[in-house]
Design a protein around this motif. Sequence first.
Motif, PDB file in Angstrom:
ATOM      1  N   ALA B  84       0.828  -1.200   0.000  1.00 25.39           N
ATOM      2  CA  ALA B  84       0.000   0.000   0.000  1.00 25.39           C
ATOM      3  C   ALA B  84       0.866   1.255   0.000  1.00 25.39           C
ATOM      4  CB  ALA B  84      -0.917   0.005   1.222  1.00 25.39           C
ATOM      5  N   ARG B  85       1.909   1.247   0.806  1.00 23.29           N
ATOM      6  CA  ARG B  85       2.775   2.428   0.875  1.00 23.29           C
ATOM      7  C   ARG B  85       3.500   2.652  -0.436  1.00 23.29           C
ATOM      8  NH1 ARG B  85       5.860   2.298   6.700  1.00 23.29           N
ATOM      9  NH2 ARG B  85       4.017   2.212   8.030  1.00 23.29           N
ATOM     10  N   GLN B  86       3.847   1.544  -1.101  1.00 22.37           N
ATOM     11  CA  GLN B  86       4.534   1.672  -2.373  1.00 22.37           C
ATOM     12  C   GLN B  86       3.629   2.348  -3.404  1.00 22.37           C
ATOM     13  OE1 GLN B  86       5.930  -2.185  -3.628  1.00 22.37           O
ATOM     14  NE2 GLN B  86       7.990  -1.503  -3.086  1.00 22.37           N
ATOM     15  N   GLU B  87       2.388   1.959  -3.359  1.00 22.95           N
ATOM     16  CA  GLU B  87       1.422   2.475  -4.318  1.00 22.95           C
ATOM     17  C   GLU B  87       1.087   3.934  -4.019  1.00 22.95           C
ATOM     18  OE1 GLU B  87      -0.125   1.615  -7.707  1.00 22.95           O
ATOM     19  OE2 GLU B  87       0.612  -0.053  -6.522  1.00 22.95           O
ATOM     20  N   LEU B  88       0.869   4.225  -2.765  1.00 28.43           N
ATOM     21  CA  LEU B  88       0.467   5.577  -2.350  1.00 28.43           C
ATOM     22  C   LEU B  88       0.729   5.731  -0.863  1.00 28.43           C
ATOM     23  CD1 LEU B  88      -1.210   8.256  -2.362  1.00 28.43           C
ATOM     24  CD2 LEU B  88      -3.242   6.846  -2.077  1.00 28.43           C
ATOM     25  N   ASN B  89       1.583   6.699  -0.529  1.00 24.78           N
ATOM     26  CA  ASN B  89       1.871   6.950   0.880  1.00 24.78           C
ATOM     27  C   ASN B  89       1.567   8.420   1.179  1.00 24.78           C
ATOM     28  OD1 ASN B  89       2.889   7.315   3.423  1.00 24.78           O
ATOM     29  ND2 ASN B  89       4.686   6.019   3.082  1.00 24.78           N
ATOM     30  N   PHE B  90       0.451   8.634   1.873  1.00 22.51           N
ATOM     31  CA  PHE B  90       0.027  10.007   2.155  1.00 22.51           C
ATOM     32  C   PHE B  90       1.067  10.758   2.987  1.00 22.51           C
ATOM     33  CE2 PHE B  90      -4.419   8.314   1.473  1.00 22.51           C
ATOM     34  CZ  PHE B  90      -4.691   9.092   0.369  1.00 22.51           C
ATOM     35  N   SER B  91       1.868  10.031   3.738  1.00 21.04           N
ATOM     36  CA  SER B  91       2.888  10.681   4.567  1.00 21.04           C
ATOM     37  C   SER B  91       3.980  11.327   3.723  1.00 21.04           C
ATOM     38  CB  SER B  91       3.524   9.674   5.521  1.00 21.04           C
ATOM     39  OG  SER B  91       2.554   9.127   6.375  1.00 21.04           O
ATOM     40  N   ASN B  92       4.147  10.832   2.493  1.00 19.15           N
ATOM     41  CA  ASN B  92       5.192  11.374   1.618  1.00 19.15           C
ATOM     42  C   ASN B  92       4.598  12.224   0.498  1.00 19.15           C
ATOM     43  OD1 ASN B  92       6.875   9.792   3.156  1.00 19.15           O
ATOM     44  ND2 ASN B  92       7.017   8.154   1.636  1.00 19.15           N
ATOM     45  N   TRP B  93       3.435  12.757   0.726  1.00 20.18           N
ATOM     46  CA  TRP B  93       2.704  13.458  -0.335  1.00 20.18           C
ATOM     47  C   TRP B  93       3.529  14.539  -1.016  1.00 20.18           C
ATOM     48  CZ3 TRP B  93      -1.203  12.281  -3.200  1.00 20.18           C
ATOM     49  CH2 TRP B  93      -1.835  13.266  -3.952  1.00 20.18           C
ATOM     50  N   GLU B  94       4.226  15.340  -0.222  1.00 12.80           N
ATOM     51  CA  GLU B  94       4.980  16.469  -0.788  1.00 12.80           C
ATOM     52  C   GLU B  94       6.169  16.006  -1.626  1.00 12.80           C
ATOM     53  OE1 GLU B  94       3.787  19.472  -0.383  1.00 12.80           O
ATOM     54  OE2 GLU B  94       2.968  19.730   1.632  1.00 12.80           O
ATOM     55  N   ASP B  95       6.561  14.758  -1.470  1.00 15.30           N
ATOM     56  CA  ASP B  95       7.680  14.250  -2.279  1.00 15.30           C
ATOM     57  C   ASP B  95       7.251  13.882  -3.696  1.00 15.30           C
ATOM     58  OD1 ASP B  95       9.190  14.484  -0.036  1.00 15.30           O
ATOM     59  OD2 ASP B  95       9.097  12.362   0.516  1.00 15.30           O
ATOM     60  N   TYR B  96       5.952  13.673  -3.868  1.00 15.30           N
ATOM     61  CA  TYR B  96       5.478  13.357  -5.216  1.00 15.30           C
ATOM     62  C   TYR B  96       5.468  14.630  -6.052  1.00 15.30           C
ATOM     63  CZ  TYR B  96       3.571   9.080  -3.067  1.00 15.30           C
ATOM     64  OH  TYR B  96       3.409   7.898  -2.398  1.00 15.30           O
ATOM     65  N   ASP B  97       5.831  14.516  -7.332  1.00 13.03           N
ATOM     66  CA  ASP B  97       5.728  15.707  -8.170  1.00 13.03           C
ATOM     67  C   ASP B  97       4.304  15.830  -8.694  1.00 13.03           C
ATOM     68  OD1 ASP B  97       5.400  14.025 -10.291  1.00 13.03           O
ATOM     69  OD2 ASP B  97       7.307  14.488 -11.261  1.00 13.03           O
ATOM     70  N   MET B  98       4.069  16.919  -9.428  1.00  9.79           N
ATOM     71  CA  MET B  98       2.703  17.230  -9.824  1.00  9.79           C
ATOM     72  C   MET B  98       2.016  16.078 -10.563  1.00  9.79           C
ATOM     73  SD  MET B  98       1.161  20.054 -12.421  1.00  9.79           S
ATOM     74  CE  MET B  98       1.900  19.187 -13.761  1.00  9.79           C
ATOM     75  N   LEU B  99       2.712  15.495 -11.536  1.00 13.76           N
ATOM     76  CA  LEU B  99       2.073  14.437 -12.322  1.00 13.76           C
ATOM     77  C   LEU B  99       1.747  13.216 -11.454  1.00 13.76           C
ATOM     78  CD1 LEU B  99       3.977  14.472 -15.730  1.00 13.76           C
ATOM     79  CD2 LEU B  99       1.745  15.418 -15.187  1.00 13.76           C
ATOM     80  N   ASP B 100       2.655  12.904 -10.542  1.00  9.74           N
ATOM     81  CA  ASP B 100       2.386  11.768  -9.654  1.00  9.74           C
ATOM     82  C   ASP B 100       1.203  12.052  -8.747  1.00  9.74           C
ATOM     83  OD1 ASP B 100       4.163   9.884 -10.503  1.00  9.74           O
ATOM     84  OD2 ASP B 100       5.796  10.543  -9.199  1.00  9.74           O
TER      85      ASP B 100
END
Lengths: 131, 156
Positions: B84-100
Amino acid sequence: MKKLLFLPVAGMIGLLFFQATQKPEVETYPELHSLAPDMPANVKAVVDQKCYGCHNAESKNEKGKAKLDWDAFESSKKSKQLAAKGKIREVLEKGEMPPKKFLENKPEGKLSEEELSTLLEWSGGKKKSTD
Amino acid sequence: MKRWHYLLGIPVVLILVLQLVPNELPTVENNNPGDLIGSGIVSDEVANLLKTACYDCHSNEPSYPWYAHVAPSSWLVAKDVREARQELNFSNWEDYDMLDQLGKLDDIYSEVEEGKMPLGIYTIMHPSAKLSEEQKQAIVSWAEEAMDIIAESEDE
């Protein structure tokens, strides 16, 4: 009495061999179509040749159609298009598309280096190993 | 040895042996500066829904139930949380770029709308995480609005 021991043990051992298997899917390419007009021609060409076969509105590949439908892509709004780009970039970077199972039956469906970089450049991605 | 000794004893021994199989639960980290909640894109109402229905797996702050520490259920918990964390980790939200971020929101939209998430096995064990139709709708509309905001704000 020995049999009572045997059954649960055999059951546990049996579990070790349990594996999920997937059915291979054979695809056929539908005929050409017109893609989004604002998409660069070189990208369009690659998508047409290498993606559209499964990712189109009439696709028999339900999963492929659900994940990405190029016919719907062009009419969808900006946020959806960008989201699709993000996901395209992700699967390309991970090398998940076209799927391995698909390529087993259709090795010519593989993306060439050049095609891959065209798509990656368009979707804002980087190549996995080089640069 | 009587028959019931085996009937009772064998499963107990098996369960005990299972405990020896190494299994690592994903770690818990409660300090997540880049978390989605706090990024300003989610209302308190939706944040609460996400916390109850998603955060046990899709964040670094799960609250593990007792059976997460007992094999064989611990194996499933560990696997589900890891994936689940690999797919989507809300704790790392700011690390995702816009497209992600957009891609993930789009997935949230369809997974919740189609009722694929939260997983059935999770809601059986956590009935409070089961989303009502209104709650689903709240998450789905939030996801769509958030996508529009993100797509417009970071014009390329």
